[in-house]
Design a protein around this motif. Structure first.
Motif, PDB file in Angstrom:
ATOM      1  N   HIS A 155      -7.812   1.740  -0.906  1.00  0.00           N
ATOM      2  CA  HIS A 155      -8.367   3.073  -0.648  1.00  0.00           C
ATOM      3  C   HIS A 155      -9.770   3.247  -1.230  1.00  0.00           C
ATOM      4  O   HIS A 155     -10.450   4.220  -0.915  1.00  0.00           O
ATOM      5  CB  HIS A 155      -7.425   4.143  -1.190  1.00  0.00           C
ATOM      6  CG  HIS A 155      -6.098   4.178  -0.493  1.00  0.00           C
ATOM      7  ND1 HIS A 155      -5.980   4.392   0.857  1.00  0.00           N
ATOM      8  CD2 HIS A 155      -4.832   3.987  -0.963  1.00  0.00           C
ATOM      9  CE1 HIS A 155      -4.690   4.350   1.199  1.00  0.00           C
ATOM     10  NE2 HIS A 155      -3.980   4.097   0.122  1.00  0.00           N
ATOM     11  N   GLY A 156     -10.185   2.301  -2.071  1.00  0.00           N
ATOM     12  CA  GLY A 156     -11.540   2.340  -2.598  1.00  0.00           C
ATOM     13  C   GLY A 156     -12.453   1.313  -1.966  1.00  0.00           C
ATOM     14  O   GLY A 156     -13.610   1.178  -2.365  1.00  0.00           O
ATOM     15  N   ASP A 158       0.399   5.806  -7.450  1.00  0.00           N
ATOM     16  CA  ASP A 158      -0.715   4.929  -7.794  1.00  0.00           C
ATOM     17  C   ASP A 158      -1.670   4.812  -6.605  1.00  0.00           C
ATOM     18  O   ASP A 158      -1.261   4.929  -5.454  1.00  0.00           O
ATOM     19  CB  ASP A 158      -0.202   3.537  -8.174  1.00  0.00           C
ATOM     20  CG  ASP A 158       0.743   3.583  -9.364  1.00  0.00           C
ATOM     21  OD1 ASP A 158       0.495   4.388 -10.283  1.00  0.00           O
ATOM     22  OD2 ASP A 158       1.734   2.820  -9.361  1.00  0.00           O
ATOM     23  N   GLU A 159      -2.919   4.548  -6.907  1.00  0.00           N
ATOM     24  CA  GLU A 159      -3.890   4.317  -5.845  1.00  0.00           C
ATOM     25  C   GLU A 159      -4.018   2.823  -5.598  1.00  0.00           C
ATOM     26  O   GLU A 159      -4.385   2.061  -6.493  1.00  0.00           O
ATOM     27  CB  GLU A 159      -5.261   4.888  -6.201  1.00  0.00           C
ATOM     28  CG  GLU A 159      -6.285   4.694  -5.079  1.00  0.00           C
ATOM     29  CD  GLU A 159      -7.645   5.262  -5.422  1.00  0.00           C
ATOM     30  OE1 GLU A 159      -8.541   5.183  -4.557  1.00  0.00           O
ATOM     31  OE2 GLU A 159      -7.826   5.762  -6.541  1.00  0.00           O
ATOM     32  N   HIS A 160      -3.708   2.403  -4.398  1.00  0.00           N
ATOM     33  CA  HIS A 160      -3.876   0.994  -4.051  1.00  0.00           C
ATOM     34  C   HIS A 160      -5.378   0.709  -3.917  1.00  0.00           C
ATOM     35  O   HIS A 160      -6.137   1.560  -3.445  1.00  0.00           O
ATOM     36  CB  HIS A 160      -3.156   0.675  -2.739  1.00  0.00           C
ATOM     37  CG  HIS A 160      -3.060  -0.782  -2.443  1.00  0.00           C
ATOM     38  ND1 HIS A 160      -4.093  -1.481  -1.862  1.00  0.00           N
ATOM     39  CD2 HIS A 160      -2.065  -1.686  -2.671  1.00  0.00           C
ATOM     40  CE1 HIS A 160      -3.731  -2.744  -1.720  1.00  0.00           C
ATOM     41  NE2 HIS A 160      -2.510  -2.897  -2.203  1.00  0.00           N
ATOM     42  N   ILE A 173       0.839  -1.205   0.000  1.00  0.00           N
ATOM     43  CA  ILE A 173       0.000   0.000   0.000  1.00  0.00           C
ATOM     44  C   ILE A 173       0.872   1.252   0.000  1.00  0.00           C
ATOM     45  O   ILE A 173       0.640   2.205  -0.766  1.00  0.00           O
ATOM     46  CB  ILE A 173      -0.941  -0.008   1.219  1.00  0.00           C
ATOM     47  CG1 ILE A 173      -1.879  -1.208   1.171  1.00  0.00           C
ATOM     48  CG2 ILE A 173      -1.743   1.296   1.294  1.00  0.00           C
ATOM     49  CD1 ILE A 173      -2.643  -1.455   2.463  1.00  0.00           C
ATOM     50  N   ALA A 183       2.758   1.818  -3.356  1.00  0.00           N
ATOM     51  CA  ALA A 183       1.843   2.284  -4.404  1.00  0.00           C
ATOM     52  C   ALA A 183       1.591   3.785  -4.291  1.00  0.00           C
ATOM     53  O   ALA A 183       1.633   4.518  -5.293  1.00  0.00           O
ATOM     54  CB  ALA A 183       0.524   1.518  -4.327  1.00  0.00           C
ATOM     55  N   SER A 184       1.369   4.261  -3.078  1.00  0.00           N
ATOM     56  CA  SER A 184       1.119   5.693  -2.879  1.00  0.00           C
ATOM     57  C   SER A 184       2.336   6.523  -3.251  1.00  0.00           C
ATOM     58  O   SER A 184       2.220   7.574  -3.899  1.00  0.00           O
ATOM     59  CB  SER A 184       0.717   5.950  -1.424  1.00  0.00           C
ATOM     60  OG  SER A 184      -0.519   5.343  -1.126  1.00  0.00           O
TER      61      SER A 184
END
Length: 224
Positions: free
Chosen positions: A199-200, A194-196, A186, A189-190
């Protein structure tokens, strides 16, 4: 457990931060305002325990005499007054102690800082206690909301202190590895922009993702 086996287990723990160990233990750890008051680094070691009576420093002094290489003095010290100062800290360091955790007060900050021994406590005070031959050592204690048995493993860093029951060591480290690997993904990625996917996710999805590691204990540690 032999001293050599204890030291081998301590070496295994040195690469683990306190936070993922706490998560792996079901969010357990020593809390309630206990924080590092001196020492530049954390420690790994095994517990030497003491509980004091009000106004007495006898139990902590007795427990200090039990310290061997890698030992960590953990003490529940109710009431006003310091359970530890520079002289006792120096003696614990001389014996090879890894650190001290006091659920209470300490004093002689300048002198203890020169000793270099990591000390965690609730607060500082100028007031002392008397050696009134009261209290007990080498017994289970409650410190910072955590039950500690003699010989349990103790890990401390900038975040705080966690205690690992001896029989839970292997399971805890396996869980901590899973947590650290996932959290590293995680974080990387940040940093890469990038969005891991986490987070969604909904709260329920995140809980399910960590369910293996965020284990919930249905019985207290040390129980059969």
């Amino acid at each position: 457990m032999s001293q050599s086996n204890r030291l081998k287990s301590i070496e295994r723990l040195r690469s683990y931060p306190v936070a993922p160990l706490s998560d792996a233990l079901g969010k357990r750890g020593i809390g309630r305002g206990i924080k590092r008051v001196c020492g530049d680094a954390g420690f790994c070691g095994w517990a030497v325990t003491a509980i004091e009576d009000y106004g007495s420093s006898a139990a902590v002094r007795a427990a200090a005499r039990l310290i061997e290489e890698g030992g960590v003095l953990l003490a529940a010290t109710p009431g006003e007054g310091a359970a530890l100062g520079e002289n006792l800290a120096a003696e614990i360091a001389r014996r090879g102690g890894a650190g001290v955790v006091i659920d209470g007060q300490v004093r002689d900050l300048s002198g203890m800082t020169k000793v270099g021994l990591p000390v965690y406590a609730r607060s500082l005070t100028a007031l002392g206690k008397r050696p009134l031959n009261a209290g007990a050592v080498d017994i289970p204690i409650l410190i910072g909301g955590t039950v500690v048995f003699p010989g349990d493993y103790v890990v401390a860093d900038d975040d705080g202190v966690v205690v690992i029951p001896q029989r839970e060591l292997d399971e805890t480290l396996a869980m901590a590895d899973k947590i650290m690997n996932l959290e590293s993904e995680i974080y990387r990625a940040s940093l890469a922009g990038d969005e891991h996917p986490i987070h969604g996710m909904s709260d329920d999805e995140i809980t399910a993702m960590f369910a293996d590691a965020w284990r919930v204990h249905t019985k207290p540690p040390h129980s059969d």
